[in-house]
Structure formats: C-alpha cells, structure tokens
Design an enzyme around this catalytic site. Structure first.
Site, PDB file in Angstrom:
ATOM      1  N   LYS A  22       0.836  -1.209   0.000  1.00 62.33           N
ATOM      2  CA  LYS A  22       0.000   0.000   0.000  1.00 62.33           C
ATOM      3  C   LYS A  22       0.870   1.259   0.000  1.00 62.33           C
ATOM      4  CE  LYS A  22      -1.872   1.673   3.989  1.00 62.33           C
ATOM      5  NZ  LYS A  22      -1.624   3.109   4.175  1.00 62.33           N
ATOM      6  N   ASN A  23       1.872   1.277   0.877  1.00 59.46           N
ATOM      7  CA  ASN A  23       2.649   2.504   1.046  1.00 59.46           C
ATOM      8  C   ASN A  23       3.609   2.784  -0.109  1.00 59.46           C
ATOM      9  OD1 ASN A  23       1.258   2.911   3.358  1.00 59.46           O
ATOM     10  ND2 ASN A  23       2.965   2.519   4.768  1.00 59.46           N
ATOM     11  N   CYS A 116      -5.809  12.767  12.562  1.00 59.74           N
ATOM     12  CA  CYS A 116      -6.324  11.436  12.260  1.00 59.74           C
ATOM     13  C   CYS A 116      -6.267  10.578  13.507  1.00 59.74           C
ATOM     14  CB  CYS A 116      -5.568  10.815  11.115  1.00 59.74           C
ATOM     15  SG  CYS A 116      -4.174   9.855  11.589  1.00 59.74           S
ATOM     16  N   ARG A 121      -1.166  14.811  13.017  1.00 57.19           N
ATOM     17  CA  ARG A 121      -0.187  14.482  11.975  1.00 57.19           C
ATOM     18  C   ARG A 121       0.061  15.725  11.136  1.00 57.19           C
ATOM     19  NH1 ARG A 121      -1.689   8.506   9.746  1.00 57.19           N
ATOM     20  NH2 ARG A 121       0.298   8.661   8.697  1.00 57.19           N
ATOM     21  N   ASP A 306       4.064   0.653  11.978  1.00 63.02           N
ATOM     22  CA  ASP A 306       2.864  -0.008  11.451  1.00 63.02           C
ATOM     23  C   ASP A 306       2.763  -1.469  11.895  1.00 63.02           C
ATOM     24  OD1 ASP A 306       2.199   2.313  10.216  1.00 63.02           O
ATOM     25  OD2 ASP A 306       2.725   1.683   8.190  1.00 63.02           O
ATOM     26  N   ARG A 398      -8.590  -0.634   4.287  1.00 63.89           N
ATOM     27  CA  ARG A 398      -7.685   0.383   3.744  1.00 63.89           C
ATOM     28  C   ARG A 398      -6.329  -0.212   3.388  1.00 63.89           C
ATOM     29  NH1 ARG A 398      -7.070   5.512   7.207  1.00 63.89           N
ATOM     30  NH2 ARG A 398      -5.805   5.843   5.368  1.00 63.89           N
TER      31      ARG A 398
HETATM   32  C1  UD1 Z   1       3.959   6.876   6.379  1.00 59.63           C
HETATM   33  C2  UD1 Z   1       3.109   5.646   6.155  1.00 59.63           C
HETATM   34  C3  UD1 Z   1       2.523   5.151   7.464  1.00 59.63           C
HETATM   35  C4  UD1 Z   1       3.623   4.969   8.494  1.00 59.63           C
HETATM   36  C5  UD1 Z   1       4.503   6.203   8.610  1.00 59.63           C
HETATM   37  C6  UD1 Z   1       5.722   6.014   9.508  1.00 59.63           C
HETATM   38  C7  UD1 Z   1       2.267   5.938   3.900  1.00 59.63           C
HETATM   39  C8  UD1 Z   1       1.098   6.164   3.016  1.00 59.63           C
HETATM   40  N1  UD1 Z   1       2.035   5.975   5.224  1.00 59.63           N
HETATM   41  O1  UD1 Z   1       3.082   7.878   6.894  1.00 59.63           O
HETATM   42  O2  UD1 Z   1       1.846   3.931   7.215  1.00 59.63           O
HETATM   43  O3  UD1 Z   1       3.043   4.702   9.745  1.00 59.63           O
HETATM   44  O4  UD1 Z   1       4.989   6.585   7.311  1.00 59.63           O
HETATM   45  O5  UD1 Z   1       6.501   4.976   9.047  1.00 59.63           O
HETATM   46  O6  UD1 Z   1       3.357   5.679   3.438  1.00 59.63           O
HETATM   47  N2  UD1 Z   1       5.661  14.567  10.970  1.00 59.63           N
HETATM   48  C9  UD1 Z   1       5.718  15.908  11.299  1.00 59.63           C
HETATM   49  N3  UD1 Z   1       5.629  16.826  10.286  1.00 59.63           N
HETATM   50  C10 UD1 Z   1       5.471  16.466   8.974  1.00 59.63           C
HETATM   51  C11 UD1 Z   1       5.422  15.088   8.663  1.00 59.63           C
HETATM   52  C12 UD1 Z   1       5.517  14.160   9.677  1.00 59.63           C
HETATM   53  O7  UD1 Z   1       5.849  16.273  12.461  1.00 59.63           O
HETATM   54  O8  UD1 Z   1       5.394  17.346   8.110  1.00 59.63           O
HETATM   55  C13 UD1 Z   1       5.726  13.562  12.051  1.00 59.63           C
HETATM   56  C14 UD1 Z   1       4.392  12.785  12.159  1.00 59.63           C
HETATM   57  O9  UD1 Z   1       3.461  13.487  12.939  1.00 59.63           O
HETATM   58  C15 UD1 Z   1       4.834  11.492  12.786  1.00 59.63           C
HETATM   59  C16 UD1 Z   1       6.223  11.286  12.197  1.00 59.63           C
HETATM   60  O10 UD1 Z   1       6.652  12.556  11.715  1.00 59.63           O
HETATM   61  O11 UD1 Z   1       4.923  11.631  14.170  1.00 59.63           O
HETATM   62  C17 UD1 Z   1       6.263  10.257  11.082  1.00 59.63           C
HETATM   63  O12 UD1 Z   1       5.453  10.666  10.040  1.00 59.63           O
HETATM   64  P1  UD1 Z   1       5.752  10.309   8.518  1.00 59.63           P
HETATM   65  O13 UD1 Z   1       7.022   9.544   8.401  1.00 59.63           O
HETATM   66  O14 UD1 Z   1       5.619  11.556   7.720  1.00 59.63           O
HETATM   67  O15 UD1 Z   1       4.528   9.344   8.194  1.00 59.63           O
HETATM   68  P2  UD1 Z   1       3.561   9.397   6.949  1.00 59.63           P
HETATM   69  O16 UD1 Z   1       4.326   9.706   5.708  1.00 59.63           O
HETATM   70  O17 UD1 Z   1       2.370  10.215   7.280  1.00 59.63           O
END
Ligand code: UD1
Length: 425
Positions: A22-23, A116, A121, A306, A398
């Site tokens: 998925k990711n 979420c 996030r 995850d 999902r």
């Molecule tokens: C992706 C994955 C999700 C997984 C996560 C961490 C997809 C579609 N989803 O989510 O399944 O759980 O990586 O491995 O690939 N953060 C900030 N600011 C930002 C972005 C992130 O503070 O602009 C923080 C988030 O709140 C969180 C952490 O960074 O605490 C990790 O987030 P991130 O690696 O960005 O996860 P996603 O890309 O949302």
C-alpha cells in the site's frame, strides 16, 4: 457497514502470495501525475486507499483503469489542479499529491488533510520543503492555496525528522523541478526506494534513495513506464503473526526478506524459525510463543510503527512480559482497550505498553478504529478461544487485500457479515 465474525483456535498453515505494498502504491500512483503519457503499475493492491487515490487521479483529469491488479494511468492532459475536500479528507496520504501538482501544473488547491486516528499528523515538513523549492503556500480556511509562478527549483533540504511522506513529496516535486535537490536526513524506507525506482524508469535522475541523503536532478519531462510494486512488508508481518499466534506454519512468496529485517529477529526471539530463499520466506512457530523482549518503533531500518499493533497482539498469548515503546506516533495504542476485552493484560503509560502474556484469550465483541489496530484485533481473535465479532472492517480494508480470503485459505474460520446480521457460521 460490515464486521468480521471469527471463531479462533484454528492452526493457520499453508502458502500465500503477498499483496503489493500500500505505502508504495499510493505515492507511485501520485507520481503517475508527473508523466506526460501512460504509466502501468503492476501488482497494485486492491484496497479502499488505492481506489480513492485512483479517484483523485480521475478527478484531476487522468484516464485511469484497472485490470487484474494492473493500474494504467494516462496523465497526458490533466485538467484540474484542485482536489475536493471529501477526497482529501478520506485519506491522510492524499497530501502526496501536493508535490506532483505543483511540479506539473504550477499550482494546487488542496484542503488540509487534518488530524487522524493516530494523533496529530502535521504537514509542516512537506510545506517548508516545498517553500524552499519556490512554492508560495497560503493556509486559509482549512485550505492550502499553492502556487509556483516561476516553476519549482532545486534546493538543499534538511529534514528535522526523516518523514516518509515529506521525503516522497520532495522527490516527486524535485523530479520535475529545475536544478538539483539534495535531501538530508531523508526517510530510508523500502517504499521510498520503490518510488525512486518508478521515477527512474520514467526518466527521472534520482540517486541515494534508501540512504540518508538523496539527490534528484530535475528533468524537463518524464515519460511513461511500467513498474511492479514491491511486496507489502506490513501485510507480510501481519500474516506471519496470524500463523505464529496459532502455532502454525507459513510459506510467503513475493516478499523481500530484507525489508523485514527488523521484524524477523523479534519473531525469532519468540521462538519462530525462518528459512529464506530468494523472495520466498518459510516460518514455523512453536506451540506457545515466548515474550518478545522490548520492541521500539523507529524510522527504517528500525522496527516499523505499522507493525507495532500486530506484534502487540502476538505478545498477548506469549509466555512472559513484552514491552513496546512507540516512538513515531503519539496516540497509537487505541487497539489496547479492545484487546483487554478479550482477556489481554496490557498496561499503557504514554508511549510505553507492557504486555503480560496470558495462556489464553477469549472471543469478544470489539471495534476497530484504525487500520493496523484493526488488524491486531483480527490476530487476537484468531488466537482466542470462541467467537469474536469485529466491527469497523472498513478501516482494515484500507490496507489488506482480501484479508478474510487469505486467512480462510490458511484454515481460519472468518466471515465478513453485515453489522446488523446476527448470523454466525
Ligand atoms: C507513512 C506511512 C505510514 C507509516 C509512517 C511512519 C504511507 C502512506 N504511510 O506515513 O503507514 O506509519 O509513514 O513509518 O506511506 N511529521 C511531522 N511533520 C510532517 C510530517 C511528519 O511532524 O510534516 C511527524 C508525524 O506526525 C509522525 C512522524 O513525523 O509523528 C512520522 O510521520 P511520517 O514519516 O511523515 O509518516 P507518513 O508519511 O504520514
């Protein structure tokens, strides 16, 4: 609305062909928007999230079709540069369209994806990186109004945290920007490597994906390509745990064992044994699992957040005490209150969960409120004595393709039934 009915206690054994990740599929579908032509994405998992991503592409003016797991996207002529709020809110990862839209159309209007079920996030890292690349972004009334009048340009970007989504958005924007972009402290997840491979097939110049520093040299145009999505390492972990909690045996095909490197040692600690041959993995579980030790979620190559919920379900019936430390998301133990209803002994304090293994769980009526936590409830129900009912199946849909079909194939007694239907077996 549907729920799962499960009668636990069956030993799960057999063979499975793993679904595509998925990711990986979600950012690769978004990347297809950058291509002035046709992209063919094979092994695209049939999930509600991929369906919604395809809807976004269609809304933007792409021709999208799907046949037997191959999605074809013709992005010769996108006509829109805004994504409606309803589609943006349906899935946090819709923010991944921001980079490609800015790069392709020079503007984008998206609603903020919002908070979420895993806690807040933010998308500050995405926005600050795109601003460094020349985007002007206004945040008003829950909307992101974005423009790049002079086009996007390469930049040296240092991420304060290796965010997966921010790294992907930067790669997508940089592939079609003018000049060179360097990302320091980039996320190193295998899905980033998969995305970079797709972009490279389309003519992008990306080096260092999978390492902490990625360099992207922008090109004026990307062309169509065909790409097979990597196997889903979290789905792999989920099926391995499903078999392990029932003392079973599993052969998984289509998996990159290297992508499971942080998870297999934890399962070995619990007494499972593995044999690896190419993209084939065989696992055999003991009659009763032992405790998992301390599991700390970390960015890749650490233990994935995850997989925390599925592994926590595994610890419930293991002998001894296991400890989980959730370092990535603030609020990722919502499944625990439901697991307690099944007889699990878990104490949560902030980011730490302590699990005292019990000899047996008992079936119960529980509710899934998010994807991986929902999978954990299914795993616990498979291990439990008696019947369980799990509502909130739409969250599980999902990320898992045909979950009940694969589990049935392994010998589980699981059925998807309408929520208002009392029927059991
Ligand atoms: C992706 C994955 C999700 C997984 C996560 C961490 C997809 C579609 N989803 O989510 O399944 O759980 O990586 O491995 O690939 N953060 C900030 N600011 C930002 C972005 C992130 O503070 O602009 C923080 C988030 O709140 C969180 C952490 O960074 O605490 C990790 O987030 P991130 O690696 O960005 O996860 P996603 O890309 O949302």
């Amino acid at each position: 609305m549907e729920r799962y009915w499960i009668r636990g206690g069956e030993r799960l054994q057999g063979e499975l062909q793993l679904q595509g990740a998925k990711n990986s599929a979600l950012p690769i579908l978004a990347a297809a928007l950058l291509v002035r032509g046709v992209s063919e994405i094979r092994r695209c998992p049939r999930l509600s999230d991929t369906k919604r991503t395809m809807e976004i592409l269609k809304h933007l003016g792409c021709h999208v079709s799907e046949e037997e797991g191959t999605v074809t996207v013709d992005a010769s002529q996108p006509v829109r540069c805004e994504v409606p709020e309803e589609l943006m809110r349906s899935m946090r990862s819709s923010i991944i369209f921001l980079g490609p839209l800015l790069a392709r159309c020079g503007q984008a209007r998206l609603s903020y994806p919002g908070g979420c079920e895993l806690g807040p996030r933010p998308i500050d890292l995405h926005l600050s990186a795109l601003r460094q690349m020349g985007a002007q972004i206004e945040e008003t009334g829950g909307y992101l109004q974005c423009r790049a009048p002079g086009g996007l340009s390469g930049a040296d970007i240092v991420l304060s945290f290796p965010s997966v989504g921010a790294t992907e958005n930067i790669l997508l924007a940089a592939a079609a920007a003018q000049g060179v972009t360097r990302v320091t402290n980039a996320a190193r997840e295998p899905e980033i490597v998969d995305l970079a491979q797709f972009l490279t097939r389309c003519g992008a110049r990306v080096s260092g994906a999978g390492e902490g520093e990625i360099t992207v040299e922008g090109v004026p145009e990307l062309h169509g390509a065909s790409h097979e999505v990597m196997g889903d390492r979290i789905a792999a972990a989920t099926y391995l745990v499903a078999s392990a909690v029932t003392g079973g045996r599993l052969k998984l095909s289509g998996v990159r064992p290297g992508s499971l490197a942080a998870m297999l040692p934890v399962m070995e600690k619990s007494g499972c044994s593995f044999q690896v041959r190419g993209e084939e993995l065989r696992m055999e579980a003991p009659r009763r699992l032992s405790a998992l030790g301390t599991v700390r979620t970390m960015p890749y190559p650490g233990f994935p957040t995850d997989a925390q919920a599925p592994f926590l379900a595994m610890a419930l019936t293991a002998s001894g005490t296991s400890v989980f430390v959730e370092n990535i998301f603030e609020s990722r133990y919502k499944h625990v209150s439901e697991l307690l209803r099944m007889g699990g002994r878990v104490e949560v304090q902030g980011r730490v969960a302590v699990v005292e293994g019990v000899p047996r769980l008992c079936g119960a009526g529980v509710a899934a409120t998010e994807l991986r936590g929902g999978a954990a409830l299914v795993l616990a129900a498979l291990a439990a004595e008696g019947e369980s009912s799990i509502s909130g199946v739409q969250f599980i849909d999902r990320g898992y393709e045909n979950l009940e079909g694969f589990l049935t194939q392994l010998g589980a007694r699981i059925k998807r039934v309408p929520c208002d239907e009392k029927s059991q077996e």
